[in-house]
Design an enzyme around this catalytic site. Structure first.
Site, short mmCIF file in Angstrom:
data_model
loop_
_atom_site.label_atom_id
_atom_site.label_comp_id
_atom_site.label_asym_id
_atom_site.label_seq_id
_atom_site.Cartn_x
_atom_site.Cartn_y
_atom_site.Cartn_z
CB SER A 119 6.96 9.20 2.04
OG SER A 119 6.04 8.61 2.97
CG ASP A 140 1.97 2.52 5.59
OD1 ASP A 140 1.65 2.66 7.01
OD2 ASP A 140 2.10 3.75 5.09
CB CYS A 188 -0.90 -0.01 0.99
SG CYS A 188 -1.90 -1.52 1.73
CB SER A 189 3.54 1.85 -2.09
OG SER A 189 4.73 2.57 -2.26
CB ALA A 190 0.11 5.72 -3.39
N PRO A 191 1.54 7.68 -1.12
CG PRO A 191 2.08 9.94 -0.55
CD PRO A 191 1.12 8.88 -0.13
CG ASP A 207 -1.91 3.08 -3.73
OD1 ASP A 207 -1.64 3.31 -2.79
OD2 ASP A 207 -3.40 3.33 -4.05
CB CYS A 252 -1.16 7.22 10.23
SG CYS A 252 -2.42 7.10 8.98
C1 LIG Z 1 -1.55 4.76 4.40
S1 LIG Z 1 -1.86 5.03 2.76
C2 LIG Z 1 0.04 4.76 2.47
C3 LIG Z 1 1.06 5.50 2.58
C4 LIG Z 1 2.38 5.05 2.02
N1 LIG Z 1 3.04 3.86 2.54
C5 LIG Z 1 3.65 6.31 2.08
O1 LIG Z 1 4.26 6.08 3.10
O2 LIG Z 1 3.47 7.36 1.55
C6 LIG Z 1 -2.75 3.73 2.21
C7 LIG Z 1 -2.71 3.60 0.69
O3 LIG Z 1 -3.27 2.31 0.63
C8 LIG Z 1 -3.80 2.48 -0.94
N2 LIG Z 1 -4.73 1.20 -0.69
C9 LIG Z 1 -6.11 1.17 -0.12
N3 LIG Z 1 -6.59 0.07 -0.51
C10 LIG Z 1 -5.69 -0.63 -1.04
C11 LIG Z 1 -5.76 -2.13 -1.72
N4 LIG Z 1 -6.56 -2.81 -1.29
N5 LIG Z 1 -4.48 -2.48 -2.38
C12 LIG Z 1 -3.38 -1.50 -2.37
N6 LIG Z 1 -3.60 -0.23 -1.99
C13 LIG Z 1 -4.32 0.18 -1.35
C14 LIG Z 1 -4.71 3.83 -0.69
O4 LIG Z 1 -4.89 4.30 -1.91
C15 LIG Z 1 -3.38 4.54 -0.03
O5 LIG Z 1 -2.67 5.33 -1.01
#
Ligand SMILES: C[S@@+](CC[C@H](N)C(=O)[O-])C[C@H]1O[C@@H](n2cnc3c(N)ncnc32)[C@H](O)[C@@H]1O
Length: 448
Positions: free
Chosen positions: A265, A328, A260-263, A284, A380
């Protein structure tokens, strides 16, 4: 003619209250092409975040003075009133005459001229009351809710799960603007060099006391316009998030999945630890978000990161087994309310499915981990259901994993319990965060 601060703030607030936009995205959009002077933009931003974070408190004041409840008013009129009251009650530097005059004038801009008298009367009543924030008389959660502009359900939940004192401190710490925290890209520059470059531009830097290469910036203006940002010498990342990436402890040459990588960091900090050697597959669910990861990685020169669309809860045969897997997960964000104040007003109901989604992602993430490899779960959020319950449930269901004990030198600023760490924003002036670390039993084949 360029719009003034209050008009910009009004536009942005209507997009949050009426159209349910995210505060940071809405404000960026409204301020980007408005042509206003920097000081107008600064006031617009201060008013904007101030009104959102004090929404319940301001609504309570309106209800005291108005026959019609705040919730029943036109959204535009309620926004105008909250802006006016916020200036009177919280922004001492704004003279009360200016606050009243400018707020009443906004009715014209908002095409709500018929509300002028009403708005004027409410603001005058607040002035007659000595411009004080009035709270409900009875002690209890309702009073705390109005005091900290925090929903009662959330205060009760925090009081039950942590303590009443922690609940109050968390609510208090969720008010005010968070620091702008960045991380040095050690693959392109050093702390000394970056600090010297930014200082020359008048940017203030405060080194984080716990996390290396981590600084809080002041007076930076728009980051994306700084050459050092464009050259990829640093990126925005909160301290607890940097710490999380460090705990994953990915080494050069490893295979890492960030599900779950976006954006992106955390992927960026992990890739730095890998010295840009090895493979970091960053996923993502949303295509437009994977572009944020690729663009960031390109700017930072981190070509070991490969961003792609993927659902973290669905197993893929074609993916490699990994030395490190980072989950994440999407969460309620109860640790980052100060950054995104609208989060606290989400209906409780809308959060109830999250633990199940988080559980599915963690389960799936575990399937990719090599023997001796590590799995990190993070949110978070500050909620036992999203944190400890998911982490403990995973261990129970997966005897092939063992907990990896976590320690910090952060003293009381972090709560460590076996393989779980919780960071509380009131103790670290940083985002609230939860981390749990697991290792798949079996022989290790780590590359050093
Ligand atoms: C907490 S944020 C991640 C922050 C990121 N790891 C960073 O450090 O920048 C969670 C992310 O999970 C994505 N997401 C939500 N459901 C998901 C899924 N089923 N599979 C993959 N990504 C998912 C969201 O779009 C969001 O960008």
């Amino acid at each position: 003619m360029a719009k003034n601060a209050r008009q910009l703030c009004f536009d942005a607030l209507c997009q949050v209250y009426r159209d349910k936009g995210y505060s940071s995205i809405v404000l960026d959009r409204v301020l980007k092409q408005c042509g206003a002077q920097p000081q107008e933009k600064t006031l617009a931003a201060a008013l904007f975040y101030g009104v959102i974070e004090r929404d319940l408190t301001l609504g309570y004041q309106i209800d005291r003075y108005s026959k019609r409840k705040c919730a029943k008013l036109d959204i535009e009129v309620a926004v105008i009133l909250k802006m006016g009251l916020y200036q009177l009650l919280y922004l001492e530097q704004i003279p009360e005459r200016a606050a009243v005059h400018e707020t009443v004038s906004l009715c014209q801009y908002a095409r709500k001229t018929s509300a002028k008298g009403f708005v004027n009367a409410i603001l005058r009543a607040a002035i007659r009351d000595g411009k004080q924030v009035v709270l409900p008389v009875e002690d209890g959660f309702w009073r705390l809710s109005v005091r900290y502009s925090c929903p009662e359900w959330l205060l009760k939940q925090w009081a039950e799960e942590y303590s009443l004192d922690t609940a109050q401190r968390l609510a208090e710490a969720s008010l005010g603007r968070p620091p702008l925290t960045v991380r040095v890209n050690t693959l392109k520059t050093s702390d000394e060099e970056l600090c010297a470059l930014l200082k020359k531009r008048g940017v203030g830097l405060q080194k984080n006391r716990w996390v290396e290469h981590c600084y809080a910036l002041e007076h930076s203006g728009s980051l994306s316009e700084l050459p050092e940002f464009q050259q990829g010498l640093f990126y925005v990342q909160d301290a607890s998030s940097q710490f999380c990436a460090k705990i994953l402890d990915a080494k050069p040459g490893m295979t890492v999945l960030d599900l779950c990588s976006a954006p992106g960091s955390k992927a960026f900090t992990v890739a730095q630890g890998m010295e840009n050697k090895g493979e970091l597959l960053a996923f993502d669910l949303y295509e437009h978000k994977t572009r944020l990861i690729s663009d960031g990685a390109k700017r930072l020169g981190l070509d070991c990161i490969k961003a792609q669309v993927g659902d973290a809860s669905v197993y893929r045969e074609d993916l490699p087994k990994a030395d490190r897997v980072l989950c994440d997960v999407p969460c309620a964000g109860l640790g980052i309310i100060r950054r995104k104040p609208e989060i606290k007003y989400k209906p409780r109901e809308s959060l109830k499915d999250l633990p199940e989604i988080q559980r599915r992602i963690l389960e799936n993430g575990g399937r990719y981990v090599k023997p001796g490899g590590r799995l990190l779960y993070s949110t978070c959020s500050l909620s036992r259901a999203e944190n400890e319950a998911v982490a403990e449930g995973f261990l129970k269901a997966h005897p092939e994993f063992e907990p990896v004990d976590l320690e910090t030198d952060w003293g009381k600023a972090a709560e460590a319990k076996g393989n779980m760490l919780t960071f509380f924003p009131h103790l670290i002036d940083s985002d609230g965060f939860f981390i749990a670390l697991f290792e798949r039993k079996g022989e290790k084949h780590e590359k050093d």
